[in-house]
Design an enzyme around this catalytic site. Structure first.
Site, PDB file in Angstrom:
ATOM      1  CG  HIS A  19       2.734  -5.586  -2.486  1.00  0.00           C
ATOM      2  ND1 HIS A  19       2.683  -5.504  -3.850  1.00  0.00           N
ATOM      3  CD2 HIS A  19       3.033  -4.342  -2.046  1.00  0.00           C
ATOM      4  CE1 HIS A  19       2.922  -4.260  -4.235  1.00  0.00           C
ATOM      5  NE2 HIS A  19       3.157  -3.525  -3.155  1.00  0.00           N
ATOM      6  CE  LYS A  43       0.169   7.106  -8.948  1.00  0.00           C
ATOM      7  NZ  LYS A  43       1.250   6.957  -7.990  1.00  0.00           N
ATOM      8  NE  ARG A  92      10.476  -1.400  -1.916  1.00  0.00           N
ATOM      9  CZ  ARG A  92       9.782  -0.814  -2.873  1.00  0.00           C
ATOM     10  NH1 ARG A  92       9.344  -1.530  -3.869  1.00  0.00           N
ATOM     11  NH2 ARG A  92       9.532   0.479  -2.854  1.00  0.00           N
ATOM     12  CB  SER A 130       4.022  -2.558  -8.651  1.00  0.00           C
ATOM     13  OG  SER A 130       3.499  -3.052  -7.454  1.00  0.00           O
TER      14      SER A 130
END
Ligand code: PNS
Length: 165
Positions: A19, A43, A92, A130
């Site tokens: 990030h 969440k 990515r 993450s």
């Protein structure tokens, strides 16, 4: 003079070097860059939104035009609120593509004034997320290459705490 403003949205649970790479590389292309953490009622993450914001702020302290917030509701509404017309997302691998296409197409339908720009992750960060970092941190693996020192400490503290519960 009208300022150029872009938003980097995400969960950032927690922020990784991947990030930070995207934030650093995009920060000098806009007058203001706003890193925005999603407040997701459904969440609950590993870290609270406040913990995530504190970790991001420490990671971007060297970038004076980068601001850190949280947001709830629609991302395009948040963009309108602060006067940003660009969303930046890191990409990515091909596996990110379908998800990103869905996000971007929906955002475009909701508000055609907001454009999403993608930046390829630097090769050394192309496999970092993450969730992968959290997965290995749980088993005491060395994560110092993937996250800043203060995030590594926070992750280790979080997992030591839950192992002792
Ligand atoms: O880091 P993430 O979890 O991939 O980020 C996803 C995020 C926060 C960019 C996305 O979930 C989002 O923008 N949520 C806010 C709600 C919204 O605007 N949804 C419309 C697009 S489907």
């Amino acid at each position: 003079m009208v300022k150029t403003k872009a938003v980097i949205p995400g969960s950032f649970d927690p922020i990784t070097n991947g990030h930070i790479d995207i934030i650093e590389r995009s920060s000098d292309r806009f007058d203001e860059l706003h890193v925005c953490v999603l407040r997701n009622m459904k969440k609950s993450g590993t870290f609270t939104v406040e913990e995530r914001i504190a970790m991001i702020k420490e990671s971007v302290a060297h970038l004076p035009n980068v601001h850190v917030h949280s947001f709830g509701g629609l991302l395009v509404d948040f963009c309108d609120k602060i006067g940003a017309t660009t969303i930046i997302r890191g990409l990515r691998a091909v596996s990110d593509f379908e998800y990103e296409l869905r996000l971007t197409s929906m955002n475009k339908k909701l508000n055609s004034r907001v454009e999403t720009l993608y930046m390829m992750s630097s090769t050394e960060y192309s496999f970092i997320s993450s969730s992968v970092v959290k997965e290995v941190a749980q088993y005491d693996a060395d994560i110092s290459e993937f996250v800043p020192k203060h995030v590594e400490k926070a992750l280790l503290a979080k997992f030591n705490q839950s192992n002792n519960e």
